[in-house]
Design a protein around this motif. Sequence first.
Motif, short mmCIF file in Angstrom:
data_model
loop_
_atom_site.label_atom_id
_atom_site.label_comp_id
_atom_site.label_asym_id
_atom_site.label_seq_id
_atom_site.Cartn_x
_atom_site.Cartn_y
_atom_site.Cartn_z
N LEU A 178 0.82 -1.22 0.00
CA LEU A 178 0.00 0.00 0.00
C LEU A 178 0.85 1.26 0.00
O LEU A 178 0.38 2.33 -0.37
CB LEU A 178 -0.93 0.01 1.22
CG LEU A 178 -2.00 -1.08 1.27
CD1 LEU A 178 -2.90 -0.88 2.49
CD2 LEU A 178 -2.84 -1.09 -0.01
N ALA A 179 2.10 1.16 0.44
CA ALA A 179 3.06 2.26 0.39
C ALA A 179 2.60 3.48 1.18
O ALA A 179 2.70 4.63 0.72
CB ALA A 179 3.35 2.64 -1.07
N ILE A 180 2.12 3.26 2.38
CA ILE A 180 1.85 4.35 3.33
C ILE A 180 3.13 4.59 4.12
O ILE A 180 3.76 3.64 4.56
CB ILE A 180 0.70 3.97 4.27
CG1 ILE A 180 -0.59 3.72 3.48
CG2 ILE A 180 0.47 5.06 5.32
CD1 ILE A 180 -1.71 3.14 4.32
N PRO A 181 3.56 5.84 4.30
CA PRO A 181 4.81 6.08 5.03
C PRO A 181 4.79 5.49 6.44
O PRO A 181 3.80 5.62 7.16
CB PRO A 181 4.90 7.61 5.06
CG PRO A 181 4.14 8.06 3.87
CD PRO A 181 3.00 7.09 3.74
N THR B 201 -3.66 8.26 8.08
CA THR B 201 -4.55 7.86 7.00
C THR B 201 -5.99 7.82 7.53
O THR B 201 -6.23 7.28 8.61
CB THR B 201 -4.18 6.46 6.48
OG1 THR B 201 -2.81 6.46 6.07
CG2 THR B 201 -5.06 6.05 5.30
N PRO B 202 -6.95 8.41 6.82
CA PRO B 202 -8.34 8.34 7.30
C PRO B 202 -8.76 6.91 7.60
O PRO B 202 -8.46 5.98 6.85
CB PRO B 202 -9.14 8.93 6.13
CG PRO B 202 -8.17 9.85 5.45
CD PRO B 202 -6.84 9.18 5.57
N THR C 13 -10.51 4.98 4.95
CA THR C 13 -9.64 4.64 3.83
C THR C 13 -8.78 3.44 4.15
O THR C 13 -8.69 2.48 3.36
CB THR C 13 -8.74 5.84 3.47
OG1 THR C 13 -9.55 6.95 3.10
CG2 THR C 13 -7.80 5.49 2.32
N LEU C 14 -8.14 3.46 5.32
CA LEU C 14 -7.27 2.35 5.71
C LEU C 14 -8.08 1.06 5.86
O LEU C 14 -7.69 0.01 5.33
CB LEU C 14 -6.56 2.67 7.02
CG LEU C 14 -5.63 1.58 7.56
CD1 LEU C 14 -4.47 1.35 6.61
CD2 LEU C 14 -5.11 1.95 8.95
N ASN C 15 -9.19 1.13 6.56
CA ASN C 15 -10.03 -0.06 6.73
C ASN C 15 -10.49 -0.61 5.39
O ASN C 15 -10.51 -1.82 5.17
CB ASN C 15 -11.25 0.28 7.59
CG ASN C 15 -10.90 0.55 9.04
OD1 ASN C 15 -9.73 0.52 9.42
ND2 ASN C 15 -11.91 0.84 9.85
N GLY C 16 -10.86 0.30 4.49
CA GLY C 16 -11.34 -0.12 3.18
C GLY C 16 -10.27 -0.80 2.35
O GLY C 16 -10.54 -1.80 1.66
N GLN C 17 -9.04 -0.29 2.42
CA GLN C 17 -7.95 -0.90 1.65
C GLN C 17 -7.62 -2.29 2.17
O GLN C 17 -7.42 -3.23 1.39
CB GLN C 17 -6.71 0.00 1.71
CG GLN C 17 -6.85 1.29 0.90
CD GLN C 17 -5.63 2.18 1.05
OE1 GLN C 17 -5.15 2.44 2.16
NE2 GLN C 17 -5.11 2.64 -0.07
#
Length: 222
Positions: A75-78, A85-86, A89-93
Amino acid sequence: MMTPKKLVVVAPHPDDETLGCGGTIARFADLGAEVSVLVVSGHLPPLYDRDVFETSRKEAKAAFEIMGVANSQFLAIPATLVRDTPVATLNGQIEGFIRSAAPEMVLIPFPDRHVDHRVIFDACVVACRPSHPAAPTAILAYETLSETHWNAPGIEPAFVPELFVDVTRHMTQKKAALASYASQLNHAPSRSIDACMALARFRGSQNGCEYAEAFKVVRIVV
């Protein structure tokens, strides 16, 4: 314990999946399970240069091949910024990845000292809710060296495992996969390959086998 036909492992960072459950991944893959790994965050700007992330991603791909992982996504979140991250959004991904893989079993990080681990644990539990027919029937939390064991005793949740997987025949693969992470592992006692082997040997000694990996049970439906 059942052998899943499909297994999903959620890793906060590259190498967490190998540190926490590399032997279990290799064992189930060897038994024919389709293993998918989701790596949520990585060493990215602003704290790291982009090339650090690319190096760790290549190392992860090499480790995945050794362990028998069939599918992976980054997912490449820092790193350390996952909580920014909202939530939706995170839960959905995470839920989207799990639903697309349709696993019977999901392995998730224990909510330990690392803030990313805690946030991702919460998101995984939401994503694995038994709210649809294809929801996973086994959700287990794994321990991660240098994080899980640094919780404050009596104040934070303690990792007291109820389920163990005998990984004696797959420790060679775990060790080789760990060695792939040359940029991530160091020779400090808390995060070395020797420490990983020692922990697996200790978990094995608790259960009458040479090497084991330990898990907290979130939910198992039989």
